[in-house]
Design a protein around this motif. Structure first.
Motif, mmCIF file in Angstrom:
data_model
loop_
_atom_site.group_PDB
_atom_site.id
_atom_site.type_symbol
_atom_site.label_atom_id
_atom_site.label_comp_id
_atom_site.label_asym_id
_atom_site.label_seq_id
_atom_site.Cartn_x
_atom_site.Cartn_y
_atom_site.Cartn_z
ATOM 1 N N LEU A 9 -4.146 -0.940 -1.152
ATOM 2 C CA LEU A 9 -4.927 0.231 -1.328
ATOM 3 C C LEU A 9 -6.501 -0.096 -1.761
ATOM 4 O O LEU A 9 -7.414 0.573 -1.612
ATOM 5 N N GLY A 10 -6.246 -0.935 -3.046
ATOM 6 C CA GLY A 10 -7.560 -1.215 -3.710
ATOM 7 C C GLY A 10 -7.570 0.096 -4.934
ATOM 8 O O GLY A 10 -6.561 0.934 -4.975
ATOM 9 N N PRO A 14 -7.249 5.098 -3.536
ATOM 10 C CA PRO A 14 -6.283 6.203 -4.179
ATOM 11 C C PRO A 14 -7.117 7.127 -4.870
ATOM 12 O O PRO A 14 -6.716 8.115 -5.421
ATOM 13 N N ARG A 16 -10.372 8.305 -5.030
ATOM 14 C CA ARG A 16 -11.222 9.351 -4.543
ATOM 15 C C ARG A 16 -11.341 9.574 -3.139
ATOM 16 O O ARG A 16 -12.124 10.471 -2.581
ATOM 17 N N SER A 18 -8.628 9.694 -0.447
ATOM 18 C CA SER A 18 -7.314 9.815 0.042
ATOM 19 C C SER A 18 -7.280 9.907 1.444
ATOM 20 O O SER A 18 -6.385 9.776 2.559
ATOM 21 N N GLU A 21 -7.155 6.880 3.565
ATOM 22 C CA GLU A 21 -5.438 6.355 3.358
ATOM 23 C C GLU A 21 -4.574 7.281 4.104
ATOM 24 O O GLU A 21 -4.111 6.661 5.249
ATOM 25 N N ILE A 22 -4.943 8.526 4.201
ATOM 26 C CA ILE A 22 -3.864 9.500 5.018
ATOM 27 C C ILE A 22 -4.110 9.132 6.328
ATOM 28 O O ILE A 22 -3.237 8.999 7.526
ATOM 29 N N ARG A 25 -2.946 5.525 7.692
ATOM 30 C CA ARG A 25 -1.714 5.252 7.865
ATOM 31 C C ARG A 25 -1.013 5.781 9.254
ATOM 32 O O ARG A 25 -0.316 5.237 9.945
#
Lengths: 295, 178
Positions: A9-10, A14, A16, A18, A21-22, A25
């Protein structure tokens, strides 16, 4: 080629971003890429490079060594992390003295770098492991109503000696992947220029002017959104667009989307599941256009 | 009204350290610094130089070649590079300009000269494994966002791995560039 990766993720994502990422995924799951969590991962090392190159090498090698223990390649969402892993992998593989020196540090925690796993950025996985054709087939809601611009950023492309991906002077992969969703990808001046994010904190003035220049070029071609693939670039534009508008007394109103959000919409994933609500620049015009376009 | 003329910042021979370039030739990243023939491709293609009155990669390289050790290492402009690597990719002499700047930053850091933002990130890494101190609330929020737990890393093992690297002193003490 692989369909199973350790996800890295770095730090910035995570902290600032998200929404990236959301949506990543969701999209990867839909396209059959399995992600494995790695609780032992730390920062890739890149932020330490300006202070201590050796510390950067050790941190990157530590993450690579952890991945080697799992026997799985790394997928990063951040181009900076991918670039760092690729560079350190290459440096340590070709220079035995350097590898021994770094392994001597890793020995403190019984780890060893052997150079047996690769790291790829999300975009590279989409291009090489999933493939543009498979993405096109998976599209259920072609975004033909959208005209957008892309921003690949720096570290996926440069330095070319280590990136080994796409053409740094005329990058095509993100454009191809945007067009796979059915959207049109517009050309504009200065596509490969830096967003300015790395200068934040040293000279905000320089950083904001770089972002402003980019936004003004994107506005000139009337793009409905700017599509990014990097957490830092995304923060730079999405968080600062309103500030830039106030500071220079200009109006942009350009939503900044993660490529994974755009692709998610095309794959038929509902907007609510793709964290559009977390964007600072209101994306509702885009979402409305997508909704109406398929009615 | 005419502007007051600033006194010229003349380089004195006593400032020059002729051995500096040989040190740089031995460091990974700046091995090719003597190949630079001052064409200026780096500066003309540099996005930061377009908006900064002071940051000029070509000037930094020349100062380093000349041996102006203190001037270059104390200079604030050294820290303006955005590490976009455009200069590195386009240098006709393959100097790896951005890497030379990184080497110079490392040397400045060893003297204790590091801008606060870099020190903060290094300290955060040593304390949490991440370059930022990610608030607990944010980490807990992941559950409601449908995200798996954040890798917690292992800061203790990380510090152990880095203990023999000149990093702790740099980030804990140090001053800002002028």
């Amino acid at each position: 080629m692989s369909n199973k990766y350790l996800i890295f993720l770095g730090c910035a994502i995570p902290y600032r971003v998200s929404s990236y990422e959301i949506s990543a995924r969701k999209v990867l799951d839909r396209l059959g890429i399995e992600l494995v969590e790695m609780p032992e991962f730390n920062c890739c090392g890149l932020p330490l490079d300006p202070v201590s190159h050796d510390a950067m090498l050790v941190l990157a090698a530590r993450n690579l060594a952890l991945a080697e223990q799992q026997g799985l390649p790394i997928l990063t969402l951040c181009p900076g992390c991918a670039g760092t892993f690729k560079k350190v992998n290459m440096l340590l593989k070709k220079d035995k003295a350097l590898r021994d020196m770094i392994n001597n540090h890793l020995k403190e925690t019984r780890l060893e770098f052997n150079g047996t796993v690769d790291a790829k950025h999300l975009l590279q996985v989409l291009k090489e492991d999933v493939g543009v054709e498979k993405i096109k087939t998976a599209v259920v809601k072609p975004l033909t109503m959208l005209k957008v611009a892309e921003h690949v950023g720096c570290h996926l492309l440069r330095p070319k000696e280590y990136s080994g991906f796409d053409d740094p002077e005329d990058p095509q992969v993100l454009k191809m992947l945007i067009e796979a969703t059915g959207a049109t990808c517009l050309d504009y001046i200065g596509e490969t220029e830096c967003c300015g994010a790395p200068s934040v904190g040293v000279s905000d003035k320089v950083a904001l002017q770089l972002a402003r220049e980019k936004l003004s070029h994107v506005k000139k071609v009337a793009a409905q959104a700017l599509v990014t693939i990097c957490g830092f670039c995304h923060i730079m534009f999405d968080t600062n667009e309103l500030r830039i508008e106030r500071m220079f007394n200009e109006t942009y109103g350009i939503p900044i989307l993660h490529y994974t959000q755009l692709l998610g919409l095309a794959l038929g994933i509902p907007a609510e599941e793709l964290a559009f609500n977390e964007l600072r620049v209101d994306p509702s015009k885009i979402l409305k256009a997508v909704d109406e376009g398929t009615e | 009204m005419a502007e007051t003329e600033k006194p010229k910042d003349i380089i004195k021979a006593s400032e020059i350290d002729p051995k500096f370039k040989y040190e740089l030739l031995k460091m990974p990243g700046s091995e090719k610094i003597l190949r630079c023939f001052q064409c200026g491709t780096c500066t003309s293609d540099c996005p930061v130089a377009r908006f900064s009155d002071t940051y000029r990669p070509r000037t930094i390289i020349r100062m380093a070649q000349l041996g102006l050790r203190d001037r270059v290492l104390n200079s604030e402009t050294l820290w303006l590079c955005a590490a976009c690597f455009t200069c590195t990719d386009r240098c006709p002499q393959d100097v790896e300009v951005a890497s030379v700047i990184r080497v110079l930053r490392n040397l400045a850091a060893e003297k204790g000269i590091v801008p606060a933002v870099f020190k903060e990130q290094a300290n955060a890494i040593l304390n949490s494994g991440y370059a930022y101190n990610i608030p607990e609330l944010k980490i807990k929020k992941r559950e409601t966002q449908g995200l798996p737990p954040l890798p917690r890393g292992n800061p203790e093992s990380l510090r152990k791995t880095l203990k023999r690297i000149k990093l702790f002193d740099i980030v804990q003490k140090g001053s800002s560039p002028t």
